[in-house]
Design an enzyme around this catalytic site. Structure first.
Site, PDB file in Angstrom:
ATOM      1  N   GLY A 100      36.412  27.924  40.345  1.00  0.00           N
ATOM      2  CA  GLY A 100      34.994  27.929  39.999  1.00  0.00           C
ATOM      3  C   GLY A 100      34.519  26.562  39.538  1.00  0.00           C
ATOM      4  O   GLY A 100      33.723  26.456  38.603  1.00  0.00           O
ATOM      5  N   LEU A 125      37.306  33.730  45.855  1.00  0.00           N
ATOM      6  CA  LEU A 125      38.395  34.193  44.999  1.00  0.00           C
ATOM      7  C   LEU A 125      38.597  35.702  45.038  1.00  0.00           C
ATOM      8  O   LEU A 125      39.614  36.196  44.530  1.00  0.00           O
ATOM      9  CB  LEU A 125      38.158  33.727  43.563  1.00  0.00           C
ATOM     10  CG  LEU A 125      38.286  32.221  43.360  1.00  0.00           C
ATOM     11  CD1 LEU A 125      37.817  31.823  41.975  1.00  0.00           C
ATOM     12  CD2 LEU A 125      39.713  31.763  43.587  1.00  0.00           C
ATOM     13  N   TYR A 183      31.356  43.114  32.908  1.00  0.00           N
ATOM     14  CA  TYR A 183      31.766  41.737  32.592  1.00  0.00           C
ATOM     15  C   TYR A 183      32.507  41.690  31.261  1.00  0.00           C
ATOM     16  O   TYR A 183      33.557  41.060  31.149  1.00  0.00           O
ATOM     17  CB  TYR A 183      30.521  40.842  32.557  1.00  0.00           C
ATOM     18  CG  TYR A 183      30.782  39.417  32.117  1.00  0.00           C
ATOM     19  CD1 TYR A 183      31.300  38.484  33.008  1.00  0.00           C
ATOM     20  CD2 TYR A 183      30.492  39.002  30.817  1.00  0.00           C
ATOM     21  CE1 TYR A 183      31.532  37.167  32.607  1.00  0.00           C
ATOM     22  CE2 TYR A 183      30.715  37.700  30.412  1.00  0.00           C
ATOM     23  CZ  TYR A 183      31.236  36.783  31.318  1.00  0.00           C
ATOM     24  OH  TYR A 183      31.461  35.489  30.916  1.00  0.00           O
ATOM     25  N   THR A 229      34.141  44.052  29.776  1.00  0.00           N
ATOM     26  CA  THR A 229      35.447  44.679  29.942  1.00  0.00           C
ATOM     27  C   THR A 229      36.444  43.721  30.580  1.00  0.00           C
ATOM     28  O   THR A 229      37.591  43.602  30.130  1.00  0.00           O
ATOM     29  CB  THR A 229      35.322  45.945  30.804  1.00  0.00           C
ATOM     30  OG1 THR A 229      34.436  46.866  30.168  1.00  0.00           O
ATOM     31  CG2 THR A 229      36.666  46.599  31.023  1.00  0.00           C
ATOM     32  N   ALA A 230      36.018  43.031  31.628  1.00  0.00           N
ATOM     33  CA  ALA A 230      36.903  42.084  32.306  1.00  0.00           C
ATOM     34  C   ALA A 230      37.328  40.967  31.364  1.00  0.00           C
ATOM     35  O   ALA A 230      38.501  40.584  31.311  1.00  0.00           O
ATOM     36  CB  ALA A 230      36.213  41.508  33.540  1.00  0.00           C
ATOM     37  N   LYS A 231      36.369  40.452  30.595  1.00  0.00           N
ATOM     38  CA  LYS A 231      36.680  39.334  29.711  1.00  0.00           C
ATOM     39  C   LYS A 231      37.594  39.771  28.555  1.00  0.00           C
ATOM     40  O   LYS A 231      38.453  39.001  28.114  1.00  0.00           O
ATOM     41  CB  LYS A 231      35.392  38.712  29.181  1.00  0.00           C
ATOM     42  CG  LYS A 231      34.615  37.945  30.238  1.00  0.00           C
ATOM     43  CD  LYS A 231      35.440  36.805  30.818  1.00  0.00           C
ATOM     44  CE  LYS A 231      34.679  35.972  31.817  1.00  0.00           C
ATOM     45  NZ  LYS A 231      35.496  34.853  32.355  1.00  0.00           N
TER      46      LYS A 231
END
Length: 259
Positions: free
Chosen positions: A23, A75, A166, A168-170
């Site tokens: 990124g 990705l 988002y 949750t992912a982080k």
């Protein structure tokens, strides 16, 4: 005060260090690429935005810093990511620093989330971090060690309510970091998690820096100054350098005192 690259700390161990950044074409990633190139690292960065990636390469060349290499990569397609990592190793040698920065914090409400959207958010924000670490591990191990910096966020600590997938992912990235740090540690591979606050990237300013947002910053941050990509990059340089050789399995928060 945004700070500038030339007046920052110099890390001798980063000169010539093979570094892979995800990124990297804009936002925090762009700052990472600029700062690592200024240290003389051998940088490869990937992004889905080809025009922005190539433009960044040219800007860094014009400044006289070590020119990075850009590879376009989606990705969400793990084979593309693996291919970019192997291409980097073949060209430059073993990757010693991996910065898994790529992510997307588009706002959403729980009632609007479909199974497909949820899976997509996990692919964009979490899944590639594991597979990037998996791919660089044997090269770092054979080279005697390395540093992996996974990029999380303070959003799960404060419980942001406008992007649950988002968040949750982080939050999961912290768990991933601790698990990998324990597994990879005997091979002298350090794994840490960077947790930025509200960084004033072009995207953030354009989409969300409203008067209400300005007030929130003033109310929540201990420090009055705004955070910029350079503030994150300077911490990342330390974590990738030998100066942090005994730092692993930790969260490093750069948020102006928000949490």
């Amino acid at each position: 005060m945004k700070g500038d690259i030339e007046n920052g700390a110099v890390y001798a161990s980063l000169k010539g260090r093979v570094t892979f950044i995800t990124g990297g074409a804009s936002g925090i990633g762009e700052g990472l690429v600029e700062h690592f190139c200024a240290q003389g690292a051998r940088v490869t960065f990937v992004d889905i935005a080809a025009d922005a990636g190539q433009a960044l390469v040219e800007r860094i060349k014009a400044k006289g810093h070590a020119a990075p290499r850009f590879i376009r990569c989606d990705l969400k397609q793990i084979e593309q990511l693996r291919g970019a990592i192997e291409e980097t190793v073949k060209r430059d040698g073993p990757i010693r620093a991996l910065l898994s920065n790529a992510g997307n914090d588009d706002r959403h409400r729980s009632e609007d989330v479909t199974v497909e959207y949820w899976d997509d958010r996990m692919a964009v924000n979490l899944r590639h971090q594991f597979f990037a670490a998996q791919a660089v591990r044997p090269h770092m191990r054979d080279a005697g060690g390395g540093s992996i910096v996974n990029f999380g966020s303070i959003t799960w600590l404060v419980g942001d309510g406008d992007c649950p997938a988002y968040v949750t992912a982080k939050a999961s990235i912290t768990g991933l970091t601790r698990a990998l740090a324990r597994e990879f540690g005997p091979e002298r591979i350090r794994v840490n998690c960077m947790m930025p606050g509200w960084i004033m990237t072009e995207r953030q300013v354009k989409l969300w820096l409203t008067p209400e947002g300005e007030k929130q910053i003033a109310d929540r941050q201990c420090l009055p100054d705004r955070l910029y990509p350079a503030d994150i990059a300077r911490m990342a340089l330390f974590l990738a350098a030998d100066d942090s050789r005994m730092c692993s399995s930790q969260n490093f928060i750069v948020d102006g005192g928000w949490v």
